[in-house]
Design a protein around this motif. Sequence first.
Motif, PDB file in Angstrom:
ATOM      1  N   PRO A  65      97.744   6.201  97.237  1.00 56.00           N
ATOM      2  CA  PRO A  65      96.313   5.865  98.449  1.00 56.00           C
ATOM      3  C   PRO A  65      95.567   6.461  98.593  1.00 56.00           C
ATOM      4  O   PRO A  65      94.569   5.586  98.217  1.00 56.00           O
ATOM      5  CB  PRO A  65      97.003   5.735  99.757  1.00 56.00           C
ATOM      6  N   VAL A  66      95.291   7.805  98.588  1.00 55.20           N
ATOM      7  CA  VAL A  66      94.279   9.053  98.370  1.00 55.20           C
ATOM      8  C   VAL A  66      93.262   8.435  96.852  1.00 55.20           C
ATOM      9  O   VAL A  66      91.895   8.626  96.852  1.00 55.20           O
ATOM     10  CB  VAL A  66      94.534  10.502  98.817  1.00 55.20           C
ATOM     11  N   THR A  68      93.801   6.259  95.332  1.00 53.62           N
ATOM     12  CA  THR A  68      92.390   4.837  95.141  1.00 53.62           C
ATOM     13  C   THR A  68      91.802   4.508  95.619  1.00 53.62           C
ATOM     14  O   THR A  68      90.570   4.074  95.324  1.00 53.62           O
ATOM     15  CB  THR A  68      93.950   3.697  95.732  1.00 53.62           C
ATOM     16  N   TYR A  69      91.566   5.229  97.343  1.00 54.05           N
ATOM     17  CA  TYR A  69      91.003   5.374  97.227  1.00 54.05           C
ATOM     18  C   TYR A  69      89.657   5.921  97.141  1.00 54.05           C
ATOM     19  O   TYR A  69      88.058   5.230  97.231  1.00 54.05           O
ATOM     20  CB  TYR A  69      90.463   6.098  99.374  1.00 54.05           C
ATOM     21  N   VAL A  70      89.258   6.720  96.219  1.00 54.31           N
ATOM     22  CA  VAL A  70      88.812   7.991  95.779  1.00 54.31           C
ATOM     23  C   VAL A  70      87.635   6.426  94.585  1.00 54.31           C
ATOM     24  O   VAL A  70      87.027   7.420  94.521  1.00 54.31           O
ATOM     25  CB  VAL A  70      89.220   8.775  95.644  1.00 54.31           C
ATOM     26  N   ASP A  72      87.643   3.711  93.952  1.00 51.25           N
ATOM     27  CA  ASP A  72      87.805   2.572  94.615  1.00 51.25           C
ATOM     28  C   ASP A  72      86.243   2.327  95.182  1.00 51.25           C
ATOM     29  O   ASP A  72      86.372   1.990  95.515  1.00 51.25           O
ATOM     30  CB  ASP A  72      88.945   1.070  94.821  1.00 51.25           C
ATOM     31  N   LEU A  73      85.897   3.816  95.544  1.00 48.70           N
ATOM     32  CA  LEU A  73      84.636   4.316  96.440  1.00 48.70           C
ATOM     33  C   LEU A  73      83.346   3.472  95.563  1.00 48.70           C
ATOM     34  O   LEU A  73      83.786   3.547  94.809  1.00 48.70           O
ATOM     35  CB  LEU A  73      84.253   5.748  96.463  1.00 48.70           C
ATOM     36  N   VAL A 101      89.085  12.610 103.396  1.00 43.58           N
ATOM     37  CA  VAL A 101      89.324  10.601 102.796  1.00 43.58           C
ATOM     38  C   VAL A 101      89.871  10.456 104.878  1.00 43.58           C
ATOM     39  O   VAL A 101      90.453  11.434 105.093  1.00 43.58           O
ATOM     40  CB  VAL A 101      91.204  11.481 101.976  1.00 43.58           C
ATOM     41  N   ASP A 103      91.664   8.865 107.309  1.00 43.38           N
ATOM     42  CA  ASP A 103      93.456   8.682 107.622  1.00 43.38           C
ATOM     43  C   ASP A 103      93.832   9.913 106.987  1.00 43.38           C
ATOM     44  O   ASP A 103      95.407   9.999 106.553  1.00 43.38           O
ATOM     45  CB  ASP A 103      93.931   7.370 107.147  1.00 43.38           C
ATOM     46  N   TYR A 109      87.038  14.439  99.334  1.00 44.65           N
ATOM     47  CA  TYR A 109      86.418  14.422  97.971  1.00 44.65           C
ATOM     48  C   TYR A 109      84.793  14.215  97.863  1.00 44.65           C
ATOM     49  O   TYR A 109      83.584  14.397  98.824  1.00 44.65           O
ATOM     50  CB  TYR A 109      86.504  12.156  98.171  1.00 44.65           C
TER      51      TYR A 109
END
Length: 131
Positions: A65-66, A68-70, A72-73, A101, A103, A109
């Motif tokens: 999830p981390v 993916t978050y970074v 997709d920013l 990040v 949560d 990042y």
Amino acid sequence: MKKQFILATAMFALAGGSAFAQSSTVNGAAGGAVTGAIVGGPVGAAVGGVVGAVAGTAIDPPPPPVVTYVRDLPPPTERVVVKEKVVVGQPLPPTVVVKAVPDNPKYAYAVVNEQRVIVEPSSRKVIQVIN
């Protein structure tokens, strides 16, 4: 001489393998000491414990999830360019602003030289470069 070669080979193998494992310092030290004792006796146990502890302190790879978050920013509005090469295991320069990040405060990042990187917030060491 032969024992020293075997001991050195075992220590390098242990250090390399431990970097990929998600182990703690305690597990790394214990595993290194056991391997060192088998190969080199009491001296090998001491050396193996130190090598294992150092290898065991590596931070775990970021969870999906981390990443993916970074990844997709949205692209940043300002470009951050530094002369230094961004290298996993090395800290980012102090001029680079890192953001937590959401949560997952264990990770932060930044986008540097058009590369998205995940870092360990307190040391600013690069954990992963997202391509």
